[in-house]
Motif scaffolding. Structure first.
Motif, PDB file in Angstrom:
ATOM      1  N   VAL A 288       1.104  -7.339  -1.644  1.00 50.67           N
ATOM      2  CA  VAL A 288       2.175  -6.341  -1.681  1.00 50.67           C
ATOM      3  C   VAL A 288       2.882  -6.495  -3.033  1.00 50.67           C
ATOM      4  N   VAL A 289       2.777  -5.455  -3.853  1.00 50.84           N
ATOM      5  CA  VAL A 289       3.280  -5.516  -5.223  1.00 50.84           C
ATOM      6  C   VAL A 289       4.793  -5.296  -5.264  1.00 50.84           C
ATOM      7  N   ASP A 290       5.263  -4.433  -4.390  1.00 53.64           N
ATOM      8  CA  ASP A 290       6.684  -4.094  -4.367  1.00 53.64           C
ATOM      9  C   ASP A 290       7.008  -3.498  -3.001  1.00 53.64           C
ATOM     10  N   LYS A 291       8.302  -3.464  -2.711  1.00 53.16           N
ATOM     11  CA  LYS A 291       8.756  -2.872  -1.442  1.00 53.16           C
ATOM     12  C   LYS A 291       9.966  -2.021  -1.722  1.00 53.16           C
ATOM     13  N   MET A 292      10.189  -1.046  -0.892  1.00 60.89           N
ATOM     14  CA  MET A 292      11.456  -0.324  -0.946  1.00 60.89           C
ATOM     15  C   MET A 292      11.873   0.011   0.473  1.00 60.89           C
ATOM     16  N   ILE A 293      13.166   0.262   0.649  1.00 60.06           N
ATOM     17  CA  ILE A 293      13.696   0.601   1.965  1.00 60.06           C
ATOM     18  C   ILE A 293      14.218   2.031   1.922  1.00 60.06           C
ATOM     19  N   ILE A 294      13.802   2.828   2.870  1.00 67.80           N
ATOM     20  CA  ILE A 294      14.343   4.180   2.989  1.00 67.80           C
ATOM     21  C   ILE A 294      15.202   4.233   4.254  1.00 67.80           C
ATOM     22  N   PRO A 295      16.500   4.549   4.120  1.00 64.03           N
ATOM     23  CA  PRO A 295      17.329   4.664   5.315  1.00 64.03           C
ATOM     24  C   PRO A 295      16.831   5.831   6.178  1.00 64.03           C
TER      25      PRO A 295
ATOM     26  N   ASN B   8      10.459   5.250 -11.609  1.00 63.68           N
ATOM     27  CA  ASN B   8      11.366   4.399 -12.373  1.00 63.68           C
ATOM     28  C   ASN B   8      10.952   2.931 -12.360  1.00 63.68           C
ATOM     29  N   ASN B   9       9.781   2.662 -11.875  1.00 58.36           N
ATOM     30  CA  ASN B   9       9.328   1.281 -11.780  1.00 58.36           C
ATOM     31  C   ASN B   9       8.062   1.121 -12.620  1.00 58.36           C
ATOM     32  N   ILE B  10       8.216   0.420 -13.742  1.00 63.83           N
ATOM     33  CA  ILE B  10       7.098   0.352 -14.687  1.00 63.83           C
ATOM     34  C   ILE B  10       5.885  -0.398 -14.137  1.00 63.83           C
TER      35      ILE B  10
ATOM     36  N   PHE C  32       4.148  -1.239  -1.447  1.00 59.74           N
ATOM     37  CA  PHE C  32       3.240  -0.764  -2.490  1.00 59.74           C
ATOM     38  C   PHE C  32       2.121  -1.779  -2.692  1.00 59.74           C
ATOM     39  N   ILE C  33       0.915  -1.279  -2.799  1.00 57.32           N
ATOM     40  CA  ILE C  33      -0.222  -2.173  -3.049  1.00 57.32           C
ATOM     41  C   ILE C  33      -1.127  -1.558  -4.119  1.00 57.32           C
ATOM     42  N   GLU C  34      -1.993  -2.414  -4.662  1.00 64.50           N
ATOM     43  CA  GLU C  34      -2.934  -1.922  -5.683  1.00 64.50           C
ATOM     44  C   GLU C  34      -4.130  -1.270  -5.023  1.00 64.50           C
ATOM     45  N   PHE C  35      -4.661  -0.302  -5.722  1.00 66.80           N
ATOM     46  CA  PHE C  35      -5.909   0.300  -5.258  1.00 66.80           C
ATOM     47  C   PHE C  35      -6.679   0.748  -6.501  1.00 66.80           C
ATOM     48  N   ASP C  36      -7.824   0.109  -6.731  1.00 67.10           N
ATOM     49  CA  ASP C  36      -8.616   0.451  -7.922  1.00 67.10           C
ATOM     50  C   ASP C  36      -9.501   1.652  -7.652  1.00 67.10           C
TER      51      ASP C  36
END
Ligand SMILES: [Zn+2]
Ligand SMILES: [Zn+2]
Length: 294
Positions: free
Chosen positions: A254-261, A203-205, A146-150
């Motif tokens: 990179v603001v956050d990461k997640m893993i998708i199986p 679910n991620n503020i 996840f990244i920011e985009f203005d």
């Protein structure tokens, strides 16, 4: 394990290999002479002969393959530990060849840039058939970033996402890092990926997700699936998204990461990359379970 450097590095490693294999409970011979070959360490494990060759001097791939042929003829599995690997276009099934490293007297074996195993674990797993050749690489996980985009119009801070790496059970990381400009078949917008990402983000503020839908682009005079501002709905053009993505390739931003199986999707991510697969507790890249998911 401490190495005593009163003899050559080659002999120390040979001693270590023999010692480890003995401790694993296998029958071991050092400097074993075959018909027209001599193995540094010959090991009998589970009814199979293995010859470990510690190669501290340079040896071409051609010469290595010639020597390997002799082992094969005599039904011995030759396994090569090179201090400096010969050039190989790709890993070969007939040639288990790995790089030996010595970091402060800690001997490790690297499986390319996928893994670096302590020598004892490498030998244990190799002799127990837990390192196998696979012609395909099957990513098991998809890393979403996840990244920011203005918003260019209302200046609201939005978040967008892209795929960083596809990660195999043997820890190969295939970098994607793109959104596939002006292509409506983007994997990031595949419903199975999109839905998981959006429900995670909800679910991620920290995350204020841009909305995803078909929007008309004046740049290409066509509609395409796109990110757009959650406030004013302006389209975030692929070109600008692509530029923002590239800036974060090395992790900054990179603001956050997640893993998708991968098994949670029906996307076929298998690629033909021959390699010596060491999946640990997971399935081998070429195991049937992986293929059944697709
Ligand atoms: Zn806006
Ligand atoms: Zn693998």
């Amino acid at each position: 394990m401490e190495l005593i450097f009163k003899t050559s590095f080659h002999d120390n490693v040979k001693y270590e290999v023999a010692q480890i294999c003995r401790e694993l409970g296998y029958e071991v011979r050092e400097e074993y002479k075959g018909k027209d070959w001599r193995a540094d360490v010959l090991v009998l494990a589970n009814n199979q002969m293995y010859a470990f060759e510690i190669q501290t001097s340079a040896q071409s791939l051609k010469r290595t393959l010639e020597r390997q042929e002799k082992y094969k003829r005599d039904v011995v599995v030759g396994c090569w530990l090179f201090e400096k690997e010969p050039k190989q276009k790709e890993e070969l099934e007939q040639l288990p060849l790995f790089k030996l490293n010595n970091n402060n007297d800690q001997l490790t074996v690297s499986l390319k840039d996928r893994k670096e195993l302590p020598l004892n674990l490498f030998l244990r797993d190799f002799l127990q058939d837990k390192i196998r050749f696979s012609t395909i690489l099957s990513p098991r996980e998809i890393e979403v970033r996840f990244i920011e985009f203005d918003c260019w119009k209302c200046k609201l801070k939005n978040h967008i996402y892209y795929i960083g790496n596809y990660i195999s059970p043997c820890n190969a990381k295939l970098f994607d890092g793109d959104i596939k400009i002006w292509d409506s078949e983007k994997i990031i917008f595949n419903p199975q990926i999109r839905d998981k990402v959006l429900s995670y983000a909800k679910n991620n503020i920290k995350l204020n997700m841009a909305t995803i839908k078909e929007r008309y682009s004046h740049t290409i005079n066509n509609s395409y699936m796109s990110f757009g501002c959650f406030g004013c709905d302006s389209i975030f053009g692929d070109w600008f998204v692509h530029e923002a993505v590239i800036e974060t390739w090395y992790g900054d931003g990179v603001v956050d990461k997640m893993i998708i199986p991968t098994k949670d999707t029906s996307i076929d991510l298998q690629v033909e990359i021959p390699h010596w697969c060491h999946p640990g507790d997971c399935n081998f890249c070429n195991s049937k379970q992986n293929n059944d998911n697709n």
